[in-house]
Design an enzyme around this catalytic site. Structure first.
Site, PDB file in Angstrom:
ATOM      1  N   THR A 168      10.130 -11.292  -5.665  1.00 50.25           N
ATOM      2  CA  THR A 168       8.819 -11.135  -5.030  1.00 50.25           C
ATOM      3  C   THR A 168       7.744 -11.745  -5.921  1.00 50.25           C
ATOM      4  O   THR A 168       6.821 -12.412  -5.434  1.00 50.25           O
ATOM      5  CB  THR A 168       8.526  -9.650  -4.760  1.00 50.25           C
ATOM      6  OG1 THR A 168       9.697  -9.069  -4.191  1.00 50.25           O
ATOM      7  CG2 THR A 168       7.375  -9.485  -3.819  1.00 50.25           C
ATOM      8  N   HIS A 175      16.499   4.731  -3.205  1.00 42.07           N
ATOM      9  CA  HIS A 175      15.243   5.017  -3.904  1.00 42.07           C
ATOM     10  C   HIS A 175      14.276   5.781  -2.999  1.00 42.07           C
ATOM     11  O   HIS A 175      13.252   6.249  -3.464  1.00 42.07           O
ATOM     12  CB  HIS A 175      14.595   3.743  -4.477  1.00 42.07           C
ATOM     13  CG  HIS A 175      14.123   2.760  -3.463  1.00 42.07           C
ATOM     14  ND1 HIS A 175      14.101   1.412  -3.686  1.00 42.07           N
ATOM     15  CD2 HIS A 175      13.661   2.917  -2.211  1.00 42.07           C
ATOM     16  CE1 HIS A 175      13.639   0.799  -2.629  1.00 42.07           C
ATOM     17  NE2 HIS A 175      13.367   1.687  -1.719  1.00 42.07           N
ATOM     18  N   HIS A 176      14.619   5.903  -1.712  1.00 49.79           N
ATOM     19  CA  HIS A 176      13.826   6.761  -0.829  1.00 49.79           C
ATOM     20  C   HIS A 176      14.261   8.215  -0.954  1.00 49.79           C
ATOM     21  O   HIS A 176      13.709   9.071  -0.282  1.00 49.79           O
ATOM     22  CB  HIS A 176      13.990   6.316   0.622  1.00 49.79           C
ATOM     23  CG  HIS A 176      13.493   4.931   0.880  1.00 49.79           C
ATOM     24  ND1 HIS A 176      12.210   4.666   1.301  1.00 49.79           N
ATOM     25  CD2 HIS A 176      14.088   3.726   0.764  1.00 49.79           C
ATOM     26  CE1 HIS A 176      12.053   3.367   1.438  1.00 49.79           C
ATOM     27  NE2 HIS A 176      13.175   2.762   1.119  1.00 49.79           N
ATOM     28  N   HIS A 193      15.744   0.368   4.433  1.00 51.14           N
ATOM     29  CA  HIS A 193      15.169  -0.521   3.435  1.00 51.14           C
ATOM     30  C   HIS A 193      15.215  -1.984   3.842  1.00 51.14           C
ATOM     31  O   HIS A 193      14.195  -2.664   3.768  1.00 51.14           O
ATOM     32  CB  HIS A 193      15.677  -0.295   2.017  1.00 51.14           C
ATOM     33  CG  HIS A 193      14.654  -0.809   1.064  1.00 51.14           C
ATOM     34  ND1 HIS A 193      13.500  -0.126   0.795  1.00 51.14           N
ATOM     35  CD2 HIS A 193      14.527  -1.999   0.464  1.00 51.14           C
ATOM     36  CE1 HIS A 193      12.725  -0.862   0.032  1.00 51.14           C
ATOM     37  NE2 HIS A 193      13.327  -2.012  -0.185  1.00 51.14           N
ATOM     38  N   SER A 226      17.026  -5.100  22.027  1.00 51.14           N
ATOM     39  CA  SER A 226      16.100  -6.227  22.177  1.00 51.14           C
ATOM     40  C   SER A 226      16.002  -7.018  20.865  1.00 51.14           C
ATOM     41  O   SER A 226      16.069  -8.249  20.869  1.00 51.14           O
ATOM     42  CB  SER A 226      14.743  -5.692  22.604  1.00 51.14           C
ATOM     43  OG  SER A 226      13.723  -6.579  22.247  1.00 51.14           O
ATOM     44  N   SER A 227      15.869  -6.297  19.735  1.00 52.33           N
ATOM     45  CA  SER A 227      15.751  -6.997  18.450  1.00 52.33           C
ATOM     46  C   SER A 227      16.998  -7.784  18.143  1.00 52.33           C
ATOM     47  O   SER A 227      16.928  -8.903  17.621  1.00 52.33           O
ATOM     48  CB  SER A 227      15.544  -6.005  17.309  1.00 52.33           C
ATOM     49  OG  SER A 227      14.370  -5.325  17.471  1.00 52.33           O
ATOM     50  N   LYS A 242       7.543 -15.424  -5.568  1.00 53.67           N
ATOM     51  CA  LYS A 242       6.784 -15.838  -4.395  1.00 53.67           C
ATOM     52  C   LYS A 242       5.283 -15.793  -4.667  1.00 53.67           C
ATOM     53  O   LYS A 242       4.562 -16.751  -4.378  1.00 53.67           O
ATOM     54  CB  LYS A 242       7.104 -14.920  -3.216  1.00 53.67           C
ATOM     55  CG  LYS A 242       8.446 -15.227  -2.640  1.00 53.67           C
ATOM     56  CD  LYS A 242       8.734 -14.333  -1.468  1.00 53.67           C
ATOM     57  CE  LYS A 242       9.831 -14.927  -0.628  1.00 53.67           C
ATOM     58  NZ  LYS A 242       9.446 -16.177   0.003  1.00 53.67           N
ATOM     59  N   SER A 271       3.245 -18.782   3.553  1.00 49.42           N
ATOM     60  CA  SER A 271       3.709 -20.012   2.917  1.00 49.42           C
ATOM     61  C   SER A 271       3.388 -21.246   3.748  1.00 49.42           C
ATOM     62  O   SER A 271       3.411 -22.359   3.232  1.00 49.42           O
ATOM     63  CB  SER A 271       5.220 -19.952   2.676  1.00 49.42           C
ATOM     64  OG  SER A 271       5.546 -18.806   1.942  1.00 49.42           O
ATOM     65  N   HIS A 331       2.974   7.518  15.552  1.00 46.40           N
ATOM     66  CA  HIS A 331       2.220   6.419  14.942  1.00 46.40           C
ATOM     67  C   HIS A 331       3.179   5.498  14.190  1.00 46.40           C
ATOM     68  O   HIS A 331       3.139   4.276  14.360  1.00 46.40           O
ATOM     69  CB  HIS A 331       1.152   6.978  14.001  1.00 46.40           C
ATOM     70  CG  HIS A 331       0.544   5.953  13.086  1.00 46.40           C
ATOM     71  ND1 HIS A 331      -0.308   4.974  13.535  1.00 46.40           N
ATOM     72  CD2 HIS A 331       0.675   5.748  11.757  1.00 46.40           C
ATOM     73  CE1 HIS A 331      -0.672   4.207  12.511  1.00 46.40           C
ATOM     74  NE2 HIS A 331      -0.084   4.658  11.423  1.00 46.40           N
ATOM     75  N   ASP A 339      13.346 -25.632  23.383  1.00 53.44           N
ATOM     76  CA  ASP A 339      13.166 -24.209  23.698  1.00 53.44           C
ATOM     77  C   ASP A 339      14.101 -23.428  22.793  1.00 53.44           C
ATOM     78  O   ASP A 339      14.785 -24.013  21.951  1.00 53.44           O
ATOM     79  CB  ASP A 339      13.479 -23.927  25.179  1.00 53.44           C
ATOM     80  CG  ASP A 339      12.782 -22.664  25.681  1.00 53.44           C
ATOM     81  OD1 ASP A 339      12.859 -21.647  24.975  1.00 53.44           O
ATOM     82  OD2 ASP A 339      12.163 -22.701  26.757  1.00 53.44           O
ATOM     83  N   ARG A 365       1.904  14.541   2.375  1.00 47.66           N
ATOM     84  CA  ARG A 365       1.705  13.817   3.627  1.00 47.66           C
ATOM     85  C   ARG A 365       2.190  14.664   4.793  1.00 47.66           C
ATOM     86  O   ARG A 365       2.872  15.659   4.606  1.00 47.66           O
ATOM     87  CB  ARG A 365       2.432  12.468   3.573  1.00 47.66           C
ATOM     88  CG  ARG A 365       3.927  12.588   3.484  1.00 47.66           C
ATOM     89  CD  ARG A 365       4.580  11.249   3.182  1.00 47.66           C
ATOM     90  NE  ARG A 365       4.744  10.414   4.357  1.00 47.66           N
ATOM     91  CZ  ARG A 365       5.752   9.564   4.543  1.00 47.66           C
ATOM     92  NH1 ARG A 365       6.696   9.449   3.626  1.00 47.66           N
ATOM     93  NH2 ARG A 365       5.838   8.831   5.613  1.00 47.66           N
TER      94      ARG A 365
END
Lengths: 526, 196
Positions: free
Chosen positions: A329, A303-304, A254, A170-171, A332, A269, A78, A107, A451
């Protein structure tokens, strides 16, 4: 990879293959954008089916629907499918459609490479989803593929590794294309600080992609060689260290979460000023805030990993650096609210989604701040609190912004106005069911429910039943979106060139639906 | 026309630069490995496999205090029999103690393994000084070989007073790359493979 350049001799007598060959060979940014969007929606539905199977199992305590091993495969897949198959390609689809239209280019810079970046994705998706059917099943190491578990899995893990390699390639190709297009292909007069914010956020996202996708490719390559070629990167016996995998993964991971949210900031925006009928408040500060979020994202990865036995100084550094991200953030969020302040607001579906985005994404941002506090994080690490947090920012953040953008630009893509009734129904059902699903997870996490576990203690039963009901509601609500899009493609009220009266930008100067070739002669931006 | 050609050249130049950046970042991912090891070495984190007499500490025997040290042995997918000769003993902090573990290879071929120590409670690890340990090197046992392997250690008198029992647990892992055989490796991690 022929660069597409306006060539007055060529574009009148080219021929387009029809049927399947048209889609296989197309180099048109609009065709490729459409394929990206369809692909990501299909992946979104398959990831959604996995999520609903997970929620069905968690509806009641005990094991009813699936076995624990399969449950672990579902949670893993998932995550992988939604991140690499749904959210990221969807934003690339938006970039393909909108960036050339917004900057007045004919293009993307490398049209053939653009076609390759898309057509790498379906084989990767087949590898990833096909791994459910190999002996041992799909990878079940969690979407983060932590060593040592990922070193020990069956061959489903190898499928996932190759799928990640292909999707990463691809990315990276897509990101390079976007950077070159934005930097070199802007219409005369379109200076960097006149660019629509969606282009800015995507430019910065593309740099992030180029910087971190190769690191992920390196990390999964190390897993691959540990599995089959006798290296010991993560094998303690050979002098390696599994914790090092987490460092390398989150060095990618991150920035990756900002890759998934910055284009969403860009879409919102665009939409808020259009429906507040006011220019965006603090354009320059938005650009700088996006850039600072991107730069800070490289120094907060651990921090993870607060519970991996890091020294206190390390925890303090990563804790403060993480909290620092709340500043840009916050800039924004306040800019969006200030744009709406005293605007003549109207709430058509795109604006509803964008407003919903600000509201729910901000809640996810606040729980993020709570998780950033090391002593609290040690309590909520790997509980449903974290699950609630990242679904508030990824579903109510990225996904809501994607829906907002889809309703906003559908008139331009299809030439028909999307049904306002269906759009509003879709929004309200999604908003309500989203919160019914994920809000109780905060309480579950604080109460200690872990989890990625298929069973749970009896005291968690009520909130889990509620979350499962919400999840099925949310899943079914997405079929409304499918209906709205199909209806809009097939017909409906014809859309004028500029269907939203407050909208600004070059994309609204071309007719709706956008002709196959636009801006062959670059427009002049004053 | 010349503008279009110039644009194409510019685009290609940027493509190559960004492509090189992507390849360099792939290399950077691997560079993180020595970087990580260096950081661990400099900060002294995670040095499980080195002798721990670095740094000066009080070597006076604290006879007023007794700590129970328990010894535990595990193997991870390794065809070895591995157990401590002493399961538990009472030691005074500061006292130099030697114990031995017995290990034998029951497979009909040489096998290389590496022992990784861990401590319970975790906190005790930093006060448990191993002077000599079989875990400092990889061990290769010939087919059917049996060996006694010593561990020499001192419990640092600075061990917090609330710790009365320390468990030293070793797990032997097979070092796969060093397996000295041409046979195909057996399937990995049996219990984790399943049919759905």
């Amino acid at each position: 990879m022929a660069a597409v350049i306006p060539d007055p001799l060529d574009h009148h007598h080219h021929h387009t293959p029809s049927g399947l060959m048209r889609w296989l060979t197309t180099t048109n940014h609009k065709d490729i954008g459409t394929m990206y969007l369809i692909f990501s929606f299909v992946m979104f539905l398959s990831g959604g089916v996995m999520a609903l199977t997970i929620r069905a199992e968690l509806f009641q305590p005990g094991l009813q629907v699936v076995q624990p091993e399969f449950f672990n495969q579902l949670t893993t897949m998932h995550g992988l499918v939604m991140v690499f198959g749904a959210i990221m390609p969807a934003f690339v689809g938006f970039a393909n459609w909108q960036i050339p239209l917004m900057i007045g280019a004919s293009d993307m810079a490398f049209a053939r490479m653009n076609n390759w970046s898309f057509w790498l994705l379906p084989p990767a998706a087949i590898l990833l989803l096909g791994s459910f059917f190999v002996p041992g099943g799909a990878t079940a190491a969690g979407w983060t593929l932590y060593a040592p578990l990922s070193v020990q899995m069956g061959m489903g893990m190898d499928f996932a590794i190759f799928a990640i390699h292909i999707m990463g390639l691809s990315s990276i190709m897509g990101a390079i294309n976007i950077v070159v297009t934005i930097l070199n292909m802007r219409a005369p007069g379109m200076t960097m600080m006149k660019m629509p914010l969606f282009c800015w956020t995507w430019l910065i996202t593309a740099y992030l992609l180029i910087a971190v996708m190769p690191v992920l490719a390196g990390a999964v390559t190390m897993i691959l060689t540990d599995r089959h070629f006798g290296t010991s990167f993560f094998n303690a016996a050979g002098g390696g260290d599994p914790v090092m995998y987490q460092h390398i993964f989150w060095f990618f991971g991150h920035p990756e979460v900002y890759i998934m949210i910055l284009p969403a900031f860009g879409i919102v925006s665009q939409i808020i000023p259009a429906f507040a009928r006011k220019p965006l408040f603090g354009y320059a500060s938005m650009v700088y805030a996006t850039a600072s979020i991107a730069i800070l994202s490289f120094v907060v990865w651990a921090h993870h990993m607060f519970t991996t036995g890091m020294p206190a100084t390390g925890q303090l550094f990563f804790m403060y650096a993480t909290m620092l991200i709340a500043v840009p953030t916050g800039v924004k969020v306040f800019n969006w609210v200030a744009t709406m302040w005293r605007g003549s607001l109207s709430f058509e579906p795109p604006m509803l989604w964008a407003t919903g985005f600000i509201f729910v994404f901000t809640m996810g941002g606040f729980t993020g701040l709570i998780c950033a506090i090391a002593p609290i994080d040690i309590q909520v690490q790997d509980t449903y609190y974290v699950v609630a947090h990242f679904h508030y920012v990824l579903v109510a953040g990225s996904l809501f912004a994607l829906f907002a953008g889809a309703y906003y630009w559908l008139p331009k893509w299809t030439g028909h106005m999307p049904s306002e009734r269906l759009g509003k129904l879709h929004f309200w059902c999604s908003l309500v069911f989203f919160n019914v699903t994920f809000f109780p997870m905060h309480f579950l996490g604080l109460a200690g429910m872990p989890r990625r576990i298929p069973d749970y203690a009896l005291q968690f039963a009520d909130f889990n039943a509620l979350a499962s009901v919400g999840a099925f509601g949310f899943g079914l609500s997405q079929l409304i979106f499918l209906a709205a899009v199909v209806k809009c493609v097939r017909g409906g009220k014809p859309a004028p060139a500029k269907p939203w009266d407050g909208a600004e930008g070059l994309e609204w100067t071309v007719p709706s639906p956008a002709p196959y070739h636009t801006f062959e002669d670059a427009p002049l931006v004053k | 026309m010349s503008r279009a050609i110039r644009l194409e050249r510019q685009n290609r130049r940027l493509l190559w630069r960004l492509g090189v950046a992507a390849v360099a970042m792939f290399g950077f991912g691997f560079l993180l490995v020595p970087f990580y090891e260096k950081i661990c070495e400099v900060t002294g984190i995670n040095q499980l496999l080195r002798p721990e007499h670095a740094g000066v500490f009080n070597t006076q025997v604290d006879a007023s205090r007794t700590v129970i040290v328990q010894f535990d042995a595990n193997t991870h997918d390794l065809p070895w029999r591995f157990e401590p000769q002493t399961r538990s003993m009472r030691v005074h902090p500061g006292e130099l103690v030697q114990v031995a573990y017995e290990v034998s290879n029951v497979r009909g071929e040489p096998v290389t393994g590496q022992a990784v120590p861990s401590y319970g409670p975790q906190l005790a690890g930093q006060f448990f000084r191993k002077m000599e340990c079989f875990c400092f090197q990889q061990q290769t046992l010939d087919a059917g070989e049996r060996r006694l392997m010593p561990v020499v250690f001192v419990v640092d008198p600075a061990l917090p007073a609330e710790v009365h029992t320390v468990t030293l647990s070793y797990t032997f892992f097979e070092v796969e790359g060093r397996r000295q055989t041409s046979e195909a490796p057996p399937p990995k991690a049996g219990p984790r493979q399943r049919t759905s």
